[in-house]
Design an enzyme around this catalytic site. Sequence first.
Site, PDB file in Angstrom:
ATOM      1  N   GLN A   1       0.990  -9.644  -5.739  1.00 48.07           N
ATOM      2  CA  GLN A   1       0.430 -11.011  -5.800  1.00 48.07           C
ATOM      3  C   GLN A   1       1.273 -11.956  -6.640  1.00 48.07           C
ATOM      4  O   GLN A   1       1.043 -13.161  -6.619  1.00 48.07           O
ATOM      5  CB  GLN A   1      -1.007 -10.970  -6.358  1.00 48.07           C
ATOM      6  CG  GLN A   1      -2.012 -10.292  -5.452  1.00 48.07           C
ATOM      7  CD  GLN A   1      -2.373 -11.116  -4.219  1.00 48.07           C
ATOM      8  OE1 GLN A   1      -2.134 -12.315  -4.142  1.00 48.07           O
ATOM      9  NE2 GLN A   1      -2.955 -10.467  -3.232  1.00 48.07           N
TER      10      GLN A   1
ATOM     11  N   SER B   1       4.998  -6.926  -1.494  1.00 49.44           N
ATOM     12  CA  SER B   1       4.473  -7.054  -0.134  1.00 49.44           C
ATOM     13  C   SER B   1       4.969  -8.362   0.475  1.00 49.44           C
ATOM     14  O   SER B   1       4.832  -9.418  -0.135  1.00 49.44           O
ATOM     15  CB  SER B   1       2.939  -7.040  -0.181  1.00 49.44           C
ATOM     16  OG  SER B   1       2.413  -7.279   1.096  1.00 49.44           O
TER      17      SER B   1
ATOM     18  N   THR C   1      12.838   4.453  11.490  1.00 44.17           N
ATOM     19  CA  THR C   1      13.730   3.368  11.895  1.00 44.17           C
ATOM     20  C   THR C   1      13.377   2.089  11.141  1.00 44.17           C
ATOM     21  O   THR C   1      12.198   1.724  11.056  1.00 44.17           O
ATOM     22  CB  THR C   1      13.579   3.125  13.415  1.00 44.17           C
ATOM     23  OG1 THR C   1      13.868   4.353  14.078  1.00 44.17           O
ATOM     24  CG2 THR C   1      14.509   2.035  13.902  1.00 44.17           C
TER      25      THR C   1
ATOM     26  N   CYS D   1     -17.634  -5.518   2.385  1.00 44.15           N
ATOM     27  CA  CYS D   1     -18.802  -5.063   3.129  1.00 44.15           C
ATOM     28  C   CYS D   1     -18.462  -3.753   3.820  1.00 44.15           C
ATOM     29  O   CYS D   1     -17.605  -3.721   4.695  1.00 44.15           O
ATOM     30  CB  CYS D   1     -19.185  -6.122   4.146  1.00 44.15           C
ATOM     31  SG  CYS D   1     -20.690  -5.731   5.003  1.00 44.15           S
TER      32      CYS D   1
ATOM     33  N   ASN E   1      -5.562  -9.465  -7.161  1.00 41.15           N
ATOM     34  CA  ASN E   1      -5.763 -10.063  -5.847  1.00 41.15           C
ATOM     35  C   ASN E   1      -7.166 -10.630  -5.643  1.00 41.15           C
ATOM     36  O   ASN E   1      -7.435 -11.233  -4.614  1.00 41.15           O
ATOM     37  CB  ASN E   1      -5.467  -9.041  -4.747  1.00 41.15           C
ATOM     38  CG  ASN E   1      -6.168  -7.729  -4.980  1.00 41.15           C
ATOM     39  OD1 ASN E   1      -6.007  -7.105  -6.021  1.00 41.15           O
ATOM     40  ND2 ASN E   1      -6.969  -7.297  -4.030  1.00 41.15           N
TER      41      ASN E   1
ATOM     42  N   THR F   1       0.844  -1.203   0.000  1.00 39.70           N
ATOM     43  CA  THR F   1       0.000   0.000   0.000  1.00 39.70           C
ATOM     44  C   THR F   1       0.876   1.247   0.000  1.00 39.70           C
ATOM     45  O   THR F   1       0.684   2.163  -0.812  1.00 39.70           O
ATOM     46  CB  THR F   1      -0.918   0.003   1.252  1.00 39.70           C
ATOM     47  OG1 THR F   1      -1.793  -1.117   1.166  1.00 39.70           O
ATOM     48  CG2 THR F   1      -1.727   1.280   1.361  1.00 39.70           C
TER      49      THR F   1
ATOM     50  N   HIS G   1       3.868 -10.013   3.185  1.00 37.05           N
ATOM     51  CA  HIS G   1       2.898 -10.992   3.713  1.00 37.05           C
ATOM     52  C   HIS G   1       2.083 -11.692   2.628  1.00 37.05           C
ATOM     53  O   HIS G   1       1.192 -12.479   2.920  1.00 37.05           O
ATOM     54  CB  HIS G   1       1.976 -10.353   4.773  1.00 37.05           C
ATOM     55  CG  HIS G   1       0.924  -9.427   4.248  1.00 37.05           C
ATOM     56  ND1 HIS G   1      -0.408  -9.759   4.215  1.00 37.05           N
ATOM     57  CD2 HIS G   1       1.002  -8.175   3.760  1.00 37.05           C
ATOM     58  CE1 HIS G   1      -1.109  -8.737   3.731  1.00 37.05           C
ATOM     59  NE2 HIS G   1      -0.270  -7.761   3.449  1.00 37.05           N
TER      60      HIS G   1
HETATM   61  N1  PMP Z   1      -1.584  -4.625  -4.042  1.00 35.45           N
HETATM   62  C1  PMP Z   1      -2.143  -5.831  -4.175  1.00 35.45           C
HETATM   63  C2  PMP Z   1      -2.309  -6.426  -5.548  1.00 35.45           C
HETATM   64  C3  PMP Z   1      -2.573  -6.522  -3.050  1.00 35.45           C
HETATM   65  O1  PMP Z   1      -3.132  -7.723  -3.185  1.00 35.45           O
HETATM   66  C4  PMP Z   1      -2.405  -5.922  -1.782  1.00 35.45           C
HETATM   67  C5  PMP Z   1      -2.908  -6.618  -0.534  1.00 35.45           C
HETATM   68  N2  PMP Z   1      -4.227  -7.064  -0.628  1.00 35.45           N
HETATM   69  C6  PMP Z   1      -1.801  -4.676  -1.701  1.00 35.45           C
HETATM   70  C7  PMP Z   1      -1.409  -4.058  -2.849  1.00 35.45           C
HETATM   71  C8  PMP Z   1      -1.564  -4.022  -0.368  1.00 35.45           C
HETATM   72  O2  PMP Z   1      -0.502  -4.676   0.251  1.00 35.45           O
HETATM   73  P1  PMP Z   1      -0.134  -4.452   1.783  1.00 35.45           P
HETATM   74  O3  PMP Z   1      -1.095  -5.252   2.579  1.00 35.45           O
HETATM   75  O4  PMP Z   1       1.279  -4.952   1.890  1.00 35.45           O
HETATM   76  O5  PMP Z   1      -0.223  -2.994   2.058  1.00 35.45           O
END
Ligand code: PMP
Length: 404
Positions: A188, A206, A246, A333, A160, A78, A208
């Site tokens: 993704q 990203s 940091t 939602c 996503n 993001t 995670h």
């Molecule tokens: N871009 C895409 C294509 C995503 O799937 C996501 C997370 N759903 C994001 C951006 C945002 O990533 P983050 O959770 O690391 O801010």
Amino acid sequence: MSQTEAVLPVYLDGHATTPLAPEAEQAMAPWWHRRAGNAHSPHRRGTEASVAVERARIEVASLVGAAPQELVFTSGATEANNMAILGVANAAQRAGDARREIIVSAIEHKSVLSAAASLEEQGFKIRVCPVRRDGRLDVVAFQRLLSDQTLLVSVMAANNEVGTVQPIADLLSDVRAVGAMIHVDVAQLAGKLPTCVADYDFASISSHKLYGPMGIGALFVSAAAQHRPRPLFHGGAQERGLRPGTLPTPLIVGFGAAARVAALRLEKDLAHVRDLADRLVGRLEAKQVRLQRNTTGSHQLPGSLSLRFFEVDAPSLIDALADSVCLSEGSACTSGQIQPSHVLSAMSFTESEMRETVRIYCGRYNDCSEIDYAADAIADAIRRMTLAHWTDPPVRSVNEGRSH
Ligand code: PMP
């Protein structure tokens, strides 16, 4: 229903987030306490943290085909998306660049769409490129939108919600021909399919989404980009002045470890998650569940499924499965109201097609018994919902049901 040793509910929502890789968890552990230190401190702990951060930078860079010094650590994709779009627009304006048009695809993540829309107040024109029914960019429409006014193009590598992989390589020569820059959200894709950002100007990653910890990501800023983004925040000189704050050593170390593991396991993971997705669909079909794969073929992220279950209300199905399987819908939602997914709307889905669609991601840590359990649970839930629907007393006309 088949039995599983797995902890319930079975997690099939890897588009939203992937579970932390044990290797990443292990790599992070010492950096919270025993080896704690600020990578910018002058003492030994600081130096050790700095070495660990730079090692992780090399690991992430190597996963996506970048040079380590081209990566800026952020809090996630993001922030990286915001930095690419707002930071580049700001830099271009300051440099006296007269181009004021930005092209985004209609199915970008909200952090791209909203960041771009916010620039309209500053005189930028946002051109939204449509996608086709299969979720892939309409390349002809894209070419029409490009002009010598185009400053930046932002197109995601993989979506996503529906998992479609975009034809980025086919866009590059046209983008370069008009002298524009390109940003690609690879959140993704990275770690799931071979990824090389070297030909782009900017790319968002990203942690995670590739089995690393939450709260960390990176923006690739090509050494060759015409404009280097202006920082979003004011503060220290970390990350070459682009991202003050940091550095979170444990998160960065975990991100690096996850990237290393993803690179090593790429082929194996790819085959595994693709098999699991096929197994899930095959088992549902064998149980006579009426379904349609909304997106398929070679342009589909392996493991990712956008499934329509005919005449099944997706939010009710997800509710019915709350304790057994985690999947999600293509709708958000908001304040009690279901908003249709902007991705499925852009793909010209009808309202019922949208309402009957769920998204599923079969991930690295799912196994066959979990998939069988999930398929059986989904099929059972659909049968119960359908039975309830048919056992509601039908409204009959006076003549109906009379024998003559
Ligand atoms: N871009 C895409 C294509 C995503 O799937 C996501 C997370 N759903 C994001 C951006 C945002 O990533 P983050 O959770 O690391 O801010």
